[in-house]
Design a protein around this motif. Sequence first.
Motif, PDB file in Angstrom:
ATOM      1  N   ARG A  87      -0.781   6.204  -5.201  1.00  0.00           N
ATOM      2  CA  ARG A  87      -0.270   7.299  -6.027  1.00  0.00           C
ATOM      3  C   ARG A  87      -0.468   6.951  -7.499  1.00  0.00           C
ATOM      4  O   ARG A  87      -0.336   5.796  -7.908  1.00  0.00           O
ATOM      5  CB  ARG A  87       1.210   7.547  -5.747  1.00  0.00           C
ATOM      6  CG  ARG A  87       1.779   8.768  -6.474  1.00  0.00           C
ATOM      7  CD  ARG A  87       3.230   8.962  -6.116  1.00  0.00           C
ATOM      8  NE  ARG A  87       3.377   9.137  -4.684  1.00  0.00           N
ATOM      9  CZ  ARG A  87       4.491   8.844  -4.009  1.00  0.00           C
ATOM     10  NH1 ARG A  87       5.534   8.342  -4.651  1.00  0.00           N
ATOM     11  NH2 ARG A  87       4.548   9.032  -2.709  1.00  0.00           N
ATOM     12  N   SER A  88      -0.781   7.965  -8.287  1.00  0.00           N
ATOM     13  CA  SER A  88      -0.993   7.780  -9.717  1.00  0.00           C
ATOM     14  C   SER A  88       0.329   7.824 -10.476  1.00  0.00           C
ATOM     15  O   SER A  88       1.394   8.069  -9.897  1.00  0.00           O
ATOM     16  CB  SER A  88      -1.906   8.886 -10.252  1.00  0.00           C
ATOM     17  OG  SER A  88      -1.191  10.127 -10.310  1.00  0.00           O
ATOM     18  N   LYS A  89       0.252   7.615 -11.776  1.00  0.00           N
ATOM     19  CA  LYS A  89       1.414   7.823 -12.632  1.00  0.00           C
ATOM     20  C   LYS A  89       1.674   9.322 -12.758  1.00  0.00           C
ATOM     21  O   LYS A  89       0.894  10.150 -12.267  1.00  0.00           O
ATOM     22  CB  LYS A  89       1.161   7.213 -14.012  1.00  0.00           C
ATOM     23  CG  LYS A  89       0.060   7.917 -14.803  1.00  0.00           C
ATOM     24  CD  LYS A  89      -0.147   7.263 -16.155  1.00  0.00           C
ATOM     25  CE  LYS A  89      -1.224   8.006 -16.958  1.00  0.00           C
ATOM     26  NZ  LYS A  89      -1.461   7.384 -18.279  1.00  0.00           N
ATOM     27  N   VAL A 145      -3.505   9.680  -2.934  1.00  0.00           N
ATOM     28  CA  VAL A 145      -4.737   9.360  -2.209  1.00  0.00           C
ATOM     29  C   VAL A 145      -4.384   8.535  -0.980  1.00  0.00           C
ATOM     30  O   VAL A 145      -3.626   7.563  -1.066  1.00  0.00           O
ATOM     31  CB  VAL A 145      -5.715   8.556  -3.100  1.00  0.00           C
ATOM     32  CG1 VAL A 145      -6.992   8.237  -2.331  1.00  0.00           C
ATOM     33  CG2 VAL A 145      -6.030   9.322  -4.371  1.00  0.00           C
ATOM     34  N   SER A 146      -4.921   8.916   0.176  1.00  0.00           N
ATOM     35  CA  SER A 146      -4.631   8.182   1.405  1.00  0.00           C
ATOM     36  C   SER A 146      -5.870   8.069   2.278  1.00  0.00           C
ATOM     37  O   SER A 146      -6.778   8.901   2.213  1.00  0.00           O
ATOM     38  CB  SER A 146      -3.502   8.856   2.195  1.00  0.00           C
ATOM     39  OG  SER A 146      -3.893  10.155   2.602  1.00  0.00           O
ATOM     40  N   ARG A 147      -5.910   7.017   3.086  1.00  0.00           N
ATOM     41  CA  ARG A 147      -6.980   6.855   4.062  1.00  0.00           C
ATOM     42  C   ARG A 147      -6.821   7.905   5.157  1.00  0.00           C
ATOM     43  O   ARG A 147      -5.719   8.217   5.576  1.00  0.00           O
ATOM     44  CB  ARG A 147      -6.902   5.467   4.699  1.00  0.00           C
ATOM     45  CG  ARG A 147      -7.413   4.314   3.852  1.00  0.00           C
ATOM     46  CD  ARG A 147      -8.925   4.118   3.968  1.00  0.00           C
ATOM     47  NE  ARG A 147      -9.391   3.946   5.324  1.00  0.00           N
ATOM     48  CZ  ARG A 147      -9.621   2.761   5.893  1.00  0.00           C
ATOM     49  NH1 ARG A 147      -9.399   1.659   5.211  1.00  0.00           N
ATOM     50  NH2 ARG A 147     -10.079   2.684   7.117  1.00  0.00           N
ATOM     51  N   LYS A 148      -7.931   8.434   5.646  1.00  0.00           N
ATOM     52  CA  LYS A 148      -7.871   9.346   6.789  1.00  0.00           C
ATOM     53  C   LYS A 148      -7.547   8.573   8.065  1.00  0.00           C
ATOM     54  O   LYS A 148      -6.842   9.072   8.938  1.00  0.00           O
ATOM     55  CB  LYS A 148      -9.189  10.091   6.948  1.00  0.00           C
ATOM     56  CG  LYS A 148      -9.441  11.145   5.885  1.00  0.00           C
ATOM     57  CD  LYS A 148     -10.737  11.888   6.141  1.00  0.00           C
ATOM     58  CE  LYS A 148     -10.985  12.942   5.077  1.00  0.00           C
ATOM     59  NZ  LYS A 148     -12.271  13.662   5.293  1.00  0.00           N
ATOM     60  N   LEU A 199      -3.255   4.173 -10.542  1.00  0.00           N
ATOM     61  CA  LEU A 199      -3.058   4.282  -9.096  1.00  0.00           C
ATOM     62  C   LEU A 199      -2.490   2.984  -8.539  1.00  0.00           C
ATOM     63  O   LEU A 199      -3.025   1.911  -8.787  1.00  0.00           O
ATOM     64  CB  LEU A 199      -4.384   4.611  -8.402  1.00  0.00           C
ATOM     65  CG  LEU A 199      -4.872   6.059  -8.550  1.00  0.00           C
ATOM     66  CD1 LEU A 199      -6.358   6.146  -8.285  1.00  0.00           C
ATOM     67  CD2 LEU A 199      -4.093   6.974  -7.610  1.00  0.00           C
ATOM     68  N   ASN A 200      -1.411   3.113  -7.790  1.00  0.00           N
ATOM     69  CA  ASN A 200      -0.758   1.948  -7.182  1.00  0.00           C
ATOM     70  C   ASN A 200      -0.522   2.200  -5.700  1.00  0.00           C
ATOM     71  O   ASN A 200      -0.337   3.344  -5.272  1.00  0.00           O
ATOM     72  CB  ASN A 200       0.584   1.658  -7.860  1.00  0.00           C
ATOM     73  CG  ASN A 200       0.400   1.036  -9.229  1.00  0.00           C
ATOM     74  OD1 ASN A 200      -0.290   0.047  -9.378  1.00  0.00           O
ATOM     75  ND2 ASN A 200       1.005   1.642 -10.240  1.00  0.00           N
TER      76      ASN A 200
END
Length: 199
Positions: free
Chosen positions: A24-26, A90-93, A115-116
Amino acid sequence: TGSAKAEGSYTINVQKVAQEAKMRSKSFTSAQDASVVPDGSLQFSIDGTKSVTIDTTGKTLADVAEAINQNVSQLNASVISTTSGYYLNVSRKDTGFTTTADAALTVVSDPGLALNVQQTAQNAQLTIDGLTVQRQRNTISDIVPGAILHLAGASNKDNQVTFAANSSNTEAALNDFVNAYNTVAATVRSQLVTDPSVA
């Protein structure tokens, strides 16, 4: 679920279920204002393999998410709107990992999205009759021949699973055969009956 090729009983203990890596970003003040997104290159590494590079120049946060979805087939990206701002998620499918949990999803270059990792990738882990098994997914079809295991959660306790002959299916199949045989026999008998009016 499924039908094992041989009858048997197994002791299954699920310690972990597989999960996907997430980042997830800031917080950003807008998802549609390109001026709040830093210009530069965004690139990920997935199980040690670098993805294509996303150019964030002139893009909104929503544009960046769309560019990821269109160009990096292994990832899902979206913008989450909250009371505290907008976040690029953002996530892996795919769940799990093929190398290490930490290498499942990393950032190679980040123009300033910060992104962390929010969720570390995890493989499913279970024991069957005391033997340790790890798989990337929660649907497992290559342990007990003919059977599919669907892991819904970690129990951390022994569960006895028994595969037995399905007598109800056998009975139904026999009944269908008998009914079909009787229908054919009745048809044959009706064709063999002599009509007394015919010389």
